[in-house]
Design an enzyme around this catalytic site. Structure first.
Site, PDB file in Angstrom:
ATOM      1  N   GLY A  57       0.950  -1.368   0.077  1.00 50.19           N
ATOM      2  CA  GLY A  57      -0.137   0.041  -0.164  1.00 50.19           C
ATOM      3  C   GLY A  57       0.812   1.178   0.089  1.00 50.19           C
ATOM      4  O   GLY A  57       0.558   2.153   0.570  1.00 50.19           O
ATOM      5  N   GLY A 115      -0.344   5.089  -0.878  1.00 49.96           N
ATOM      6  CA  GLY A 115      -1.331   5.738  -0.136  1.00 49.96           C
ATOM      7  C   GLY A 115      -0.466   7.043   0.676  1.00 49.96           C
ATOM      8  O   GLY A 115       0.733   7.457   0.428  1.00 49.96           O
ATOM      9  N   ILE A 134      -1.394  -2.003  -5.214  1.00 45.87           N
ATOM     10  CA  ILE A 134      -2.191  -2.507  -6.541  1.00 45.87           C
ATOM     11  C   ILE A 134      -2.141  -1.564  -7.574  1.00 45.87           C
ATOM     12  O   ILE A 134      -2.579  -1.802  -8.768  1.00 45.87           O
ATOM     13  CB  ILE A 134      -3.675  -2.641  -5.776  1.00 45.87           C
ATOM     14  CG1 ILE A 134      -4.426  -3.579  -6.894  1.00 45.87           C
ATOM     15  CG2 ILE A 134      -4.318  -1.671  -5.631  1.00 45.87           C
ATOM     16  CD1 ILE A 134      -5.477  -4.285  -6.250  1.00 45.87           C
ATOM     17  N   ARG A 135      -1.954  -0.107  -7.272  1.00 45.86           N
ATOM     18  CA  ARG A 135      -2.086   0.703  -8.439  1.00 45.86           C
ATOM     19  C   ARG A 135      -0.886   0.892  -9.178  1.00 45.86           C
ATOM     20  O   ARG A 135       0.280   0.507  -8.693  1.00 45.86           O
ATOM     21  CB  ARG A 135      -2.206   2.082  -7.567  1.00 45.86           C
ATOM     22  CG  ARG A 135      -3.709   2.263  -7.019  1.00 45.86           C
ATOM     23  CD  ARG A 135      -3.752   3.385  -6.199  1.00 45.86           C
ATOM     24  NE  ARG A 135      -3.330   4.578  -6.484  1.00 45.86           N
ATOM     25  CZ  ARG A 135      -3.187   5.647  -5.644  1.00 45.86           C
ATOM     26  NH1 ARG A 135      -3.574   5.644  -4.450  1.00 45.86           N
ATOM     27  NH2 ARG A 135      -2.496   6.853  -6.210  1.00 45.86           N
ATOM     28  N   ASP A 184      -1.366  -7.161  -5.224  1.00 40.93           N
ATOM     29  CA  ASP A 184      -2.845  -7.040  -4.681  1.00 40.93           C
ATOM     30  C   ASP A 184      -2.689  -7.769  -3.233  1.00 40.93           C
ATOM     31  O   ASP A 184      -2.219  -8.685  -3.171  1.00 40.93           O
ATOM     32  CB  ASP A 184      -3.708  -7.787  -5.552  1.00 40.93           C
ATOM     33  CG  ASP A 184      -5.241  -7.942  -5.063  1.00 40.93           C
ATOM     34  OD1 ASP A 184      -5.426  -7.634  -3.751  1.00 40.93           O
ATOM     35  OD2 ASP A 184      -6.104  -8.326  -5.811  1.00 40.93           O
ATOM     36  N   TYR A 222     -14.468   0.193   9.731  1.00 43.52           N
ATOM     37  CA  TYR A 222     -13.110   0.463   9.595  1.00 43.52           C
ATOM     38  C   TYR A 222     -12.547   0.029  11.233  1.00 43.52           C
ATOM     39  O   TYR A 222     -11.661  -0.622  11.410  1.00 43.52           O
ATOM     40  CB  TYR A 222     -12.882   1.752   9.535  1.00 43.52           C
ATOM     41  CG  TYR A 222     -11.475   2.450   9.528  1.00 43.52           C
ATOM     42  CD1 TYR A 222     -10.610   1.915   8.647  1.00 43.52           C
ATOM     43  CD2 TYR A 222     -11.282   3.442  10.598  1.00 43.52           C
ATOM     44  CE1 TYR A 222      -9.214   2.379   8.671  1.00 43.52           C
ATOM     45  CE2 TYR A 222     -10.025   3.885  10.645  1.00 43.52           C
ATOM     46  CZ  TYR A 222      -8.925   3.361   9.883  1.00 43.52           C
ATOM     47  OH  TYR A 222      -7.652   3.815   9.797  1.00 43.52           O
ATOM     48  N   LYS A 277     -10.050  -2.721  12.717  1.00 42.72           N
ATOM     49  CA  LYS A 277      -8.804  -1.986  13.481  1.00 42.72           C
ATOM     50  C   LYS A 277      -8.682  -2.961  14.611  1.00 42.72           C
ATOM     51  O   LYS A 277      -7.582  -3.310  15.098  1.00 42.72           O
ATOM     52  CB  LYS A 277      -8.797  -0.644  13.802  1.00 42.72           C
ATOM     53  CG  LYS A 277      -8.472   0.130  12.217  1.00 42.72           C
ATOM     54  CD  LYS A 277      -7.058  -0.179  11.673  1.00 42.72           C
ATOM     55  CE  LYS A 277      -6.787   0.490  10.578  1.00 42.72           C
ATOM     56  NZ  LYS A 277      -5.488  -0.081   9.948  1.00 42.72           N
ATOM     57  N   ILE A 288      -3.860  11.743  10.190  1.00 45.76           N
ATOM     58  CA  ILE A 288      -2.671  12.034   9.849  1.00 45.76           C
ATOM     59  C   ILE A 288      -2.483  13.217   8.832  1.00 45.76           C
ATOM     60  O   ILE A 288      -3.331  13.053   7.839  1.00 45.76           O
ATOM     61  CB  ILE A 288      -1.772  10.860   9.191  1.00 45.76           C
ATOM     62  CG1 ILE A 288      -1.593   9.771  10.044  1.00 45.76           C
ATOM     63  CG2 ILE A 288      -0.356  11.316   8.746  1.00 45.76           C
ATOM     64  CD1 ILE A 288      -0.755  10.109  11.362  1.00 45.76           C
TER      65      ILE A 288
HETATM   66  C1  AKB Z   1      -9.585   7.835   9.130  1.00 50.37           C
HETATM   67  O1  AKB Z   1     -10.201   9.124   9.581  1.00 50.37           O
HETATM   68  O2  AKB Z   1     -10.534   7.150   8.728  1.00 50.37           O
HETATM   69  C2  AKB Z   1      -8.130   7.765   9.484  1.00 50.37           C
HETATM   70  C3  AKB Z   1      -7.813   7.293  10.869  1.00 50.37           C
HETATM   71  C4  AKB Z   1      -7.908   8.245  11.912  1.00 50.37           C
HETATM   72  O3  AKB Z   1      -7.747   6.274  11.000  1.00 50.37           O
HETATM   73  N1  AKB Z   1      -7.362   8.891   9.052  1.00 50.37           N
END
Ligand code: AKB
Length: 316
Positions: free
Chosen positions: A8, A11, A35-36, A52, A141, A145, A171
């Site tokens: 990745g 990114g 992958i790009r 990938d 997400y 995590k 970030i």
């Molecule tokens: C998001 O906002 O999804 C990310 C994170 C805080 O993991 N930047």
């Protein structure tokens, strides 16, 4: 000398981590992969492979070809985009990680996998969020995590794999824009401040979140993998903090350089709900005590640097 594969790499984090690590470990020792195919020339200044994360055979071939001993797994669908397609989010975030954990078990390489403030939820203490606390995230997400943190711990405990990681804040960077995150506004605001002197924020005033400037993010990723393992009580998912602010605070900092800057609000309800479930500010004492983590950039220094770099980049 390490032989590192970055998955990745095109990114937001990878596009700056790769050149930073090539300076330390040597150009040919850091293999960028994504992958790009439309990746920046910077990534192609050293070895680059199209990979990938769901193609375990290709990953294995690349690891063998370059005699890889350390993998940085930066593949992820971020929080807001993950809500549009939760199944795909699980498939990529966990499918890719499981491939790497299985290969790490077979081939014995070290594995860095970032977690995030997204691993927390509404029932987590929001202020000085402890290292070990309640984690009931309400986004897919976040679910990926927390699952990733647990899987990395499991593979370390069961098979002795050298898994390590940190919980990154939002970030902020000036090279590659993030995409589909909840904290993206804190990057966009700088571009819009320079280009239009006004910005429409998709989070409400008063929404505090942990944030970090890219140089600190890169350093955290490198330092945790260089840390003395005998000192690590935790291994994966160290809270790493730098600054905590809400939209009005970043706008006020920008106004020190662009006095006419105006911030308006048009709330994205999906992002707002996610942001409200995340910490206001994490406690990163464990990272400090176990491997010496300390951030360098606070909001004022970051704002000065972001505006200088972007003014040059955007030629305004
Ligand atoms: C998001 O906002 O999804 C990310 C994170 C805080 O993991 N930047």
């Amino acid at each position: 000398m390490k032989n590192i594969l970055v998955m990745g790499a095109a990114g937001q984090i990878g596009s700056e981590l790769v050149p930073a690590m090539r300076k330390i470990y040597g150009n040919s020792n850091v293999i960028a992969s994504d992958i790009r195919t439309d990746v920046s020339e910077v990534l192609k200044e050293g070895p680059f492979e199209i990979v990938d994360c769901l193609d375990i055979t290709k990953i294995k071939d690349v690891i063998a070809k370059y005699k890889i001993d350390t993998v940085y797994n930066l593949v992820a669908l971020l929080s807001a985009v993950g809500e549009q397609n939760p199944q795909l989010s699980w498939k990529i975030n966990i499918g890719g990680l499981m491939n790497l954990l299985e290969l790490a078990h077979e081939l014995k390489f070290a594995l860095f996998t970032p977690s995030s403030i997204g691993a927390f939820g509404l029932s987590t203490p929001h202020d000085n969020t402890p290292q070990d606390t309640i984690q009931r995230p309400n986004s897919m997400y976040g679910v990926t995590k927390v699952s990733g943190e647990l899987l990395c711990d499991y593979y370390h405990q069961k098979y002795g794999i050298d898994t390590r990681g940190v919980r990154y804040p939002g970030i902020i960077s000036n090279v590659t824009p993030p995409g589909g995150g909840t904290t993206d506004y804190a990057v966009d605001i700088y571009y819009k401040a320079i280009q239009e002197k006004k910005f429409t924020c998709n989070l409400k005033p008063g929404t505090y979140l942990d944030m970090m400037y890219m140089p600190d993010c890169i350093r955290a990723g490198i330092e945790i993998m260089e840390a003395d393992p005998s000192k690590l009580i935790h291994r994966n998912a160290f809270n790493v903090a730098a600054m905590s602010f809400e939209p009005e605070m970043i706008a006020a900092e920008i106004r020190k350089y662009i006095p006419e800057f105006v911030i308006n609000y048009d709330i994205d309800e999906v992002r707002q709900a996610i942001a409200e479930s995340w910490p206001n500010k994490m406690d990163d004492t464990c990272a400090h005590e176990e491997w010496g983590w300390k951030h360098e950039y606070d909001l004022p220094e970051m704002t000065e640097d972001m505006l200088n770099v972007l003014q040059e980049k955007l030629k305004i």
